[in-house]
Design a protein around this motif. Structure first.
Motif, short mmCIF file in Angstrom:
data_model
loop_
_atom_site.label_atom_id
_atom_site.label_comp_id
_atom_site.label_asym_id
_atom_site.label_seq_id
_atom_site.Cartn_x
_atom_site.Cartn_y
_atom_site.Cartn_z
N ILE A 1 0.75 -1.11 0.18
CA ILE A 1 -0.02 0.02 -0.04
C ILE A 1 0.89 1.22 -0.09
N ASP B 1 -3.80 3.59 -1.88
CA ASP B 1 -4.15 4.44 -0.87
C ASP B 1 -4.98 3.19 0.00
N LEU B 2 -5.99 3.72 1.26
CA LEU B 2 -6.40 2.46 2.01
C LEU B 2 -8.00 2.46 1.69
N CYS C 1 -8.79 -1.02 0.94
CA CYS C 1 -7.71 -2.03 1.64
C CYS C 1 -8.58 -3.27 2.28
N THR C 2 -9.57 -2.94 3.36
CA THR C 2 -10.00 -3.77 4.07
C THR C 2 -10.79 -4.97 3.33
N VAL D 1 3.09 -0.77 4.18
CA VAL D 1 2.34 0.32 3.96
C VAL D 1 3.00 1.66 4.35
N LEU E 1 0.01 7.43 4.85
CA LEU E 1 -1.40 7.47 4.73
C LEU E 1 -2.26 7.55 6.02
N PHE E 2 -1.57 7.49 7.18
CA PHE E 2 -2.33 7.42 8.37
C PHE E 2 -2.27 8.86 9.10
N VAL F 1 -2.99 2.09 13.66
CA VAL F 1 -2.80 1.42 12.31
C VAL F 1 -3.92 0.28 12.31
N VAL G 1 -7.51 1.25 12.08
CA VAL G 1 -8.00 1.75 10.96
C VAL G 1 -8.13 0.33 9.94
N ILE G 2 -7.26 -0.21 10.03
CA ILE G 2 -7.49 -1.74 9.27
C ILE G 2 -7.60 -2.83 10.11
#
Length: 201
Positions: free
Chosen positions: A12, A40-41, A44-45, A58, A62-63, A71, A74-75
């Protein structure tokens, strides 16, 4: 001759140049397979669930670290994958501690590979120690299906989920219980009254 274990890598990275460079470096080593690259995110999931990578590289840019965001918060489906920071800029030590390892933009190719190996080996050493032993309801369903002798495809069809999701659940079950074999999971299910002796083929 022993078969090479291939580690599945999800990258990522917003910079196409950096992403291409990392892909090129890792393509020279048969133990690594870059299975996808995301800028990007955004998706991502769902990609993590679908692909079940062994490691996620990653870019921390991006965070939003001013919000002190976790982190893995977020994921959330990152719990099983090794998380490696691709450092293209500055990051404070507290934020960097969230990662299992890091590689720097200025690292030599051999250094990047060494650091990635070290992060993966470190995860493998701790894989036998369950973080959260309690299985989710879906994991219990999958465990019972495995103990009854169903294949991944049969389980996927039965619960209307993808085979990749079944594999992901099975990895979680193995991590939480410390049991990897079907026979071991069958004994576990019997001892915990999840199935009856008659359920076993």
């Amino acid at each position: 001759m022993a078969e090479t274990v291939r580690h599945r890598i999800l990258l990522i990275e917003p910079s196409a140049i950096v992403a291409r460079g990392i892909r090129e470096i890792l393509s020279r080593y048969p133990e690594f397979e870059v299975i996808d690259t995301l800028p990007d995110l955004g998706h991502c999931t769902e990609r993590l669930t679908l692909l079940s990578p062994d490691a996620v590289l990653v870019d921390p840019c991006l965070f939003d670290y001013q919000k002190r965001t976790s982190v893995r918060g977020v994921i959330p489906c990152l719990h099983e994958a090794v998380l490696v920071a691709v450092l293209t800029g500055l990051i404070d030590d507290e934020a960097l501690r969230q990662y299992d390892g890091s590689v720097h933009l200025y690292d030599e190719p051999a250094q990047i590979v060494r650091k990635l190996r070290k992060a993966i080996e470190s995860r493998d050493e701790h894989a036998g120690i369950p973080e959260n032993y309690e299985l989710s309801d879906r994991e219990n369903e999958i465990l019972v299906a495995v103990a009854r002798g169903m294949t991944n495809k049969e389980i996927a069809d039965c619960y209307n989920i993808s085979i990749h999701t079944v594999i992901s659940h099975r990895k979680n079950i193995a991590r939480k219980t410390g049991i990897k074999s079907v026979s071991g999971l069958t004994v576990y299910a019997l001892l915990n009254n999840m199935i009856d002796q008659g359920d076993v083929e």
